[in-house]
Scaffold this motif. Structure first.
Motif, PDB file in Angstrom:
ATOM      1  N   ILE A 290      42.641  45.494  28.535  1.00  5.04           N
ATOM      2  CA  ILE A 290      41.645  44.421  28.487  1.00  5.04           C
ATOM      3  C   ILE A 290      40.708  44.639  27.300  1.00  5.04           C
ATOM      4  O   ILE A 290      40.191  45.746  27.103  1.00  5.04           O
ATOM      5  N   GLU A 291      40.489  43.617  26.511  1.00  2.66           N
ATOM      6  CA  GLU A 291      39.594  43.716  25.367  1.00  2.66           C
ATOM      7  C   GLU A 291      38.179  44.016  25.843  1.00  2.66           C
ATOM      8  O   GLU A 291      37.667  43.371  26.765  1.00  2.66           O
ATOM      9  N   GLY A 292      37.563  45.006  25.229  1.00  2.00           N
ATOM     10  CA  GLY A 292      36.209  45.392  25.625  1.00  2.00           C
ATOM     11  C   GLY A 292      36.173  46.622  26.510  1.00  2.00           C
ATOM     12  O   GLY A 292      35.118  47.202  26.733  1.00  2.00           O
ATOM     13  N   VAL A 293      37.348  47.031  27.017  1.00  2.00           N
ATOM     14  CA  VAL A 293      37.435  48.259  27.815  1.00  2.00           C
ATOM     15  C   VAL A 293      37.902  49.378  26.886  1.00  2.00           C
ATOM     16  O   VAL A 293      39.044  49.397  26.439  1.00  2.00           O
ATOM     17  N   ARG A 294      36.996  50.295  26.568  1.00  3.91           N
ATOM     18  CA  ARG A 294      37.308  51.377  25.621  1.00  3.91           C
ATOM     19  C   ARG A 294      38.171  52.458  26.262  1.00  3.91           C
ATOM     20  O   ARG A 294      39.057  53.023  25.638  1.00  3.91           O
TER      21      ARG A 294
ATOM     22  N   ALA B  64      33.049  43.482  26.493  1.00  3.94           N
ATOM     23  CA  ALA B  64      33.649  43.624  27.821  1.00  3.94           C
ATOM     24  C   ALA B  64      33.441  42.359  28.654  1.00  3.94           C
ATOM     25  O   ALA B  64      32.352  41.775  28.663  1.00  3.94           O
ATOM     26  N   PRO B  65      34.472  41.923  29.371  1.00  5.59           N
ATOM     27  CA  PRO B  65      34.340  40.754  30.249  1.00  5.59           C
ATOM     28  C   PRO B  65      33.579  41.127  31.519  1.00  5.59           C
ATOM     29  O   PRO B  65      33.301  42.301  31.780  1.00  5.59           O
TER      30      PRO B  65
ATOM     31  N   LEU C 207      32.927  41.544  35.654  1.00  2.00           N
ATOM     32  CA  LEU C 207      33.741  42.172  36.701  1.00  2.00           C
ATOM     33  C   LEU C 207      34.704  41.155  37.309  1.00  2.00           C
ATOM     34  O   LEU C 207      35.863  41.485  37.602  1.00  2.00           O
ATOM     35  N   ASP C 208      34.249  39.923  37.481  1.00  3.37           N
ATOM     36  CA  ASP C 208      35.125  38.879  38.043  1.00  3.37           C
ATOM     37  C   ASP C 208      36.329  38.642  37.139  1.00  3.37           C
ATOM     38  O   ASP C 208      37.460  38.470  37.618  1.00  3.37           O
ATOM     39  N   SER C 209      36.093  38.653  35.826  1.00  7.70           N
ATOM     40  CA  SER C 209      37.194  38.432  34.884  1.00  7.70           C
ATOM     41  C   SER C 209      38.190  39.595  34.923  1.00  7.70           C
ATOM     42  O   SER C 209      39.406  39.396  34.843  1.00  7.70           O
ATOM     43  N   ILE C 210      37.658  40.811  35.041  1.00  6.56           N
ATOM     44  CA  ILE C 210      38.545  41.976  35.145  1.00  6.56           C
ATOM     45  C   ILE C 210      39.381  41.885  36.415  1.00  6.56           C
ATOM     46  O   ILE C 210      40.593  42.129  36.404  1.00  6.56           O
ATOM     47  N   ASN C 211      38.738  41.480  37.501  1.00  8.98           N
ATOM     48  CA  ASN C 211      39.465  41.381  38.768  1.00  8.98           C
ATOM     49  C   ASN C 211      40.508  40.278  38.761  1.00  8.98           C
ATOM     50  O   ASN C 211      41.501  40.342  39.489  1.00  8.98           O
ATOM     51  N   ASP C 212      40.283  39.251  37.942  1.00  7.25           N
ATOM     52  CA  ASP C 212      41.303  38.200  37.807  1.00  7.25           C
ATOM     53  C   ASP C 212      42.606  38.776  37.261  1.00  7.25           C
ATOM     54  O   ASP C 212      43.696  38.265  37.553  1.00  7.25           O
ATOM     55  N   ARG C 213      42.501  39.849  36.442  1.00  6.25           N
ATOM     56  CA  ARG C 213      43.700  40.502  35.895  1.00  6.25           C
ATOM     57  C   ARG C 213      44.357  41.416  36.926  1.00  6.25           C
ATOM     58  O   ARG C 213      45.578  41.624  36.893  1.00  6.25           O
ATOM     59  N   LEU C 214      43.553  41.985  37.824  1.00  2.00           N
ATOM     60  CA  LEU C 214      44.076  42.973  38.777  1.00  2.00           C
ATOM     61  C   LEU C 214      44.506  42.357  40.112  1.00  2.00           C
ATOM     62  O   LEU C 214      45.399  42.871  40.779  1.00  2.00           O
ATOM     63  N   ARG C 215      43.872  41.234  40.483  1.00  2.37           N
ATOM     64  CA  ARG C 215      44.120  40.651  41.794  1.00  2.37           C
ATOM     65  C   ARG C 215      45.585  40.311  42.043  1.00  2.37           C
ATOM     66  O   ARG C 215      46.102  40.567  43.144  1.00  2.37           O
ATOM     67  N   PRO C 216      46.313  39.751  41.065  1.00  2.00           N
ATOM     68  CA  PRO C 216      47.732  39.457  41.323  1.00  2.00           C
ATOM     69  C   PRO C 216      48.558  40.703  41.658  1.00  2.00           C
ATOM     70  O   PRO C 216      49.610  40.593  42.304  1.00  2.00           O
ATOM     71  N   LEU C 217      48.093  41.866  41.229  1.00  2.00           N
ATOM     72  CA  LEU C 217      48.814  43.106  41.524  1.00  2.00           C
ATOM     73  C   LEU C 217      48.373  43.714  42.853  1.00  2.00           C
ATOM     74  O   LEU C 217      48.931  44.732  43.286  1.00  2.00           O
TER      75      LEU C 217
END
Length: 749
Positions: free
Chosen positions: A27-31, A50-51, A53-63
């Motif tokens: 994820i862009e913004g996560v070093r 960094a996006p 927390l909701d945006s980060i979770n949008d990437r993880l939720r499908p998994l």
């Protein structure tokens, strides 16, 4: 760059941790992202891009994963004492209840199938026309009910390519169910395959039942590894007795501010850090410092939040509140250390990251080998059930959870046990480095010694004057002096219960001494003359690096008093304990060689490096490292901070400066040098447990996969049933957690 710690929901195995790390770092913004399977936390470094927390979770939720914000509300953040369940803790409790409910359905079904299998083996199997339909109904309920989590793992793998332990179990149980359903519902399929009437519905039920039971037991066991945090949090109190305008009011501890005056009654928990203003008490500090003996305290003494007033009543001024209190800092340090990654864990993490895909390939290859080579030797009808058995067993038994738990569970318990004994370990790397230290370098002042001058010798030059009388006369005069050494003489007299005499016409001669009339006669405490310094009595004391003072009465020297910084009470026993651990001891100081050598002899230290300027301490540490030594540095002052940072492992006395503590990987509360060998013993014990856990986790998988795949079947006739594979898989994780929990009772030091 911001550094945040999140709880994680949905993790089931070490592969989950690897997948989450990979997704986060993409994820862009996560070093940088570091995920700990045992603590179920993610440490994430974020930059300005960094996006949310909701945006980060949008990437993880499908998994199937979610990051949970661990930030307390403002009131809790200010007080840090009224512990409220974090989102992660609420999610864990919810997950534990859910697992318990699924086990209540799946485990009895699994036990029933085991009983039917044993009945068939010992007596006579049920007719397949009756058994297969009943088993299929029960397997359908279990697979699509409690087993849904494993099917979701298969779906996630097919859609996103993310393979986890759930993927393995899901593929295995779904294969067993699909094959069994096909030959039960469609006899022509059975005839085409040349298969018998034997089905694997029982395998589906038993594997799901036992794996879910293992997960539930593992979750419960893992919570025990973090008991120290819960105990520390339990020390925090929610209320305080505020004294305002002479009235006492019970308030929430979040209302306490720096400078507030608080009352503590007998049996009460001290709410925040402060200094006693009036009254006295006997404080039990064992939960914070590890010291079992309560301490008597009075006006001017400091008190620590979370400790208990066993006797007496006093008021104190709040000095540190909220997250700045010692207890809150300890909790934060322990949490951070328990969630950190030890260097030795990297190998296990790399293996776990690729383990599941490799197992999938191995299982498919094994299936093909049975159906090709096996068919040549025993025929397709006989090879097919063996192929399916091996395929399912490999998928079920090859769980990388034991690998993922091997290091972090031991670190959690080891760090927690250290905190219980007043030893704060900053991170897992510090613990691992301390375990391999072969040389301990001590700073002298404040570490080996008390850091305060004390009367060490009283030599009477007049045989008619007793030592108690000498001390009485000297202290009576020095009581009016502001010189640091004067305080040591007065303290020695008070410690012996000596009654001080009234004096008059006190005079202080800068650089020479003090004098006064005592009982009508002039008494003087002064520096020795050159001739007096040459006397054998004084010369011997000066050679030991001590400061010498002469007591004179009516112009005649009647005694010599020697003062020096004395070694701490348990310094010698600590050095002896280190030597029993095979560790070389060194003392480094800026003092003269005579003083340093004397202190070293008293403490039993092997090597002395004296006359070192503050800037040179780090250089001397580096020199020892160049000789091939692994160095642990023990210090407490600002001038020790560079050396603590350069050393392989830095140990700071908490009685010292915050700068020294910040530079060290290990902090010892109360400045108890006796806990240095305990810290090293704990680190060594923890590393031994880590290595043992990793050995058995690797050994288990290396042995279990060939056994499950049927490698021993042609020679010994050994083949692992998938049901036993599920039990063994759960057992391996539980054994690793149990091994780590043994650290709680293991003898260390």
């Amino acid at each position: 760059m911001a550094r945040k710690v999140y709880g994680i929901s949905g993790m089931h195995c070490a592969s989950c941790a690897a997948i989450i790390e990979k997704r986060l770092t993409a994820i862009e913004g996560v070093r940088h992202a570091e995920v700990n399977f045992a603590t179920e936390k993610a440490t994430v470094e974020l930059d300005s891009r960094a996006p949310s927390l909701d945006s980060i979770n949008d990437r993880l939720r499908p998994l199937g994963y979610l990051l949970l914000d661990e930030t307390h509300d403002q009131g809790a953040a200010e007080s840090e004492t009224a512990h409220q369940a974090t989102p992660k803790e609420r999610e864990e409790a919810k997950e534990l209840r859910k697992n318990r409910n699924t086990v209540r359905l799946a485990l009895p079904s699994a036990i029933l199938m085991v009983a039917l299998m044993l009945y068939g083996m010992l007596f006579r199997p049920l007719p397949h026309t009756l058994y297969n339909p009943l088993a299929m109904i029960l397997a359908t309920i279990i697979l699509f009910g409690p087993g849904r989590t494993f099917l979701r793992g298969v779906a996630s793998f097919l859609r996103y390519g993310a393979a986890t332990m759930d993927t393995l179990v899901g593929l295995g149980t779904a294969t067993a169910y699909g094959y069994s359903a096909a030959i039960t519902l469609f006899p022509p399929v059975r005839d085409f395959l040349g298969a018998g009437t034997h089905t694997y519905f029982d395998t589906t039920i038993i594997v799901i039942g036992f794996v879910l039971s293992g997960k539930y037991l593992e979750s419960r066991s893992k919570t025990r590894t973090g008991e120290t945090i819960e105990k520390l949090i339990g020390l925090q109190t929610k209320s305080a007795l505020l004294v305002r305008d002479g009235k006492e009011t019970l308030v929430d501890v979040s209302e306490v501010r720096r400078g507030s005056l608080l009352r503590v009654k007998p049996g009460a928990v001290i709410p925040v850090d402060g200094i006693i203003a009036a009254g006295d008490g006997t404080i039990d500090e064992s939960a914070v410092s590890g010291e079992p003996v309560p301490v008597d305290k009075g006006p001017g003494d400091s008190v620590t939040g979370g400790t208990i007033n066993r006797r007496g009543s006093f008021t104190f001024t709040a000095m540190q509140v909220g997250s700045k209190t010692m207890l809150s800092r300890i909790i934060a340090m322990v949490e951070e250390a328990q969630g950190s990654r030890a260097p030795i864990q990297n190998l296990a993490d790399r293996v776990a990251a690729v383990f599941v895909p490799v197992v999938l390939v191995l299982a498919l290859l094994d299936l093909l080998l049975w159906l090709t080579l096996g068919t040549r030797f025993m025929g397709f009808t006989e090879a097919l059930p063996l192929a399916l058995n091996s395929f399912i067993a490999i998928l079920v038994i090859a769980c990388p959870c034991a690998l993922g738990l091997a290091t972090p569970t031991a670190i959690i318990v080891g760090v927690g046990r250290g905190a219980e004994n007043g030893i704060l370990i900053r991170n897992a790397e510090a613990l691992e480095k301390l375990a391999v230290a072969d040389t301990v370098v001590f700073d002298k002042t404040g570490t080996v010694t008390t850091g305060r001058p004390a009367v060490t010798d009283i030599v009477a030059l007049d045989t008619g004057t007793a030592a108690s009388r000498i001390l009485q006369l000297a202290a009576s005069v020095e009581r009016l002096s502001e010189h640091p050494l004067a305080g040591a003489i007065v303290e020695a007299a008070e410690r012996d219960g000596t009654e001080l005499l009234e004096c008059s016409q006190f005079r202080s001669e800068e650089g020479l001494g003090v004098s006064a009339l005592v009982e009508g006669r002039e008494v003087r405490v002064r520096k020795p003359t050159a001739g007096e310094s040459a006397r054998p009595e004084a010369a011997a004391l000066l050679e030991e690096g001590k400061t010498v003072a002469v007591l004179e009465r009516e112009g005649r020297a009647i005694a010599i008093l020697a003062l020096a910084d004395t070694i701490k009470e348990n310094a010698r026993s600590a050095v002896e304990a280190l030597k029993r651990q095979g560790i070389q001891t060194v003392m480094i100081t800026g003092d003269r060689a005579e003083t340093a050598e004397h202190i070293a002899r008293e403490a039993g230290i092997d090597t002395v490096i004296s006359g070192v300027l503050p800037a040179g301490k780090a250089e001397r540490i580096a020199n020892l490292q160049q000789e091939g030594r692994t160095v642990a540095m023990v210090g407490d002052g600002i001038n020790d901070a560079p050396a603590l940072a350069v050393a392989d492992a830095g140990i700071a006395m908490a009685t010292g400066t915050d700068i020294a503590i910040a530079a060290a990987g290990v902090t010892i509360l109360k400045g108890d040098v006796g806990k240095v060998p305990l810290a090293i013993g704990l680190s060594r014990a923890t590393l031994r447990v880590v290595k043992r856990n990793l050995f058995w986790a690797f050994f288990y998988n290396i042995l279990a996969i060939p056994l499950a795949g049927g490698a021993f079947y042609p020679i010994f006739g050994l083949l692992l049933h998938p049901a036993l594979a599920g039990t063994a898989m759960a057992g391996s994780s539980l054994s690793v957690v149990a091994s780590s929990l043994w650290l709680k009772r293991m003898k260390i030091g």
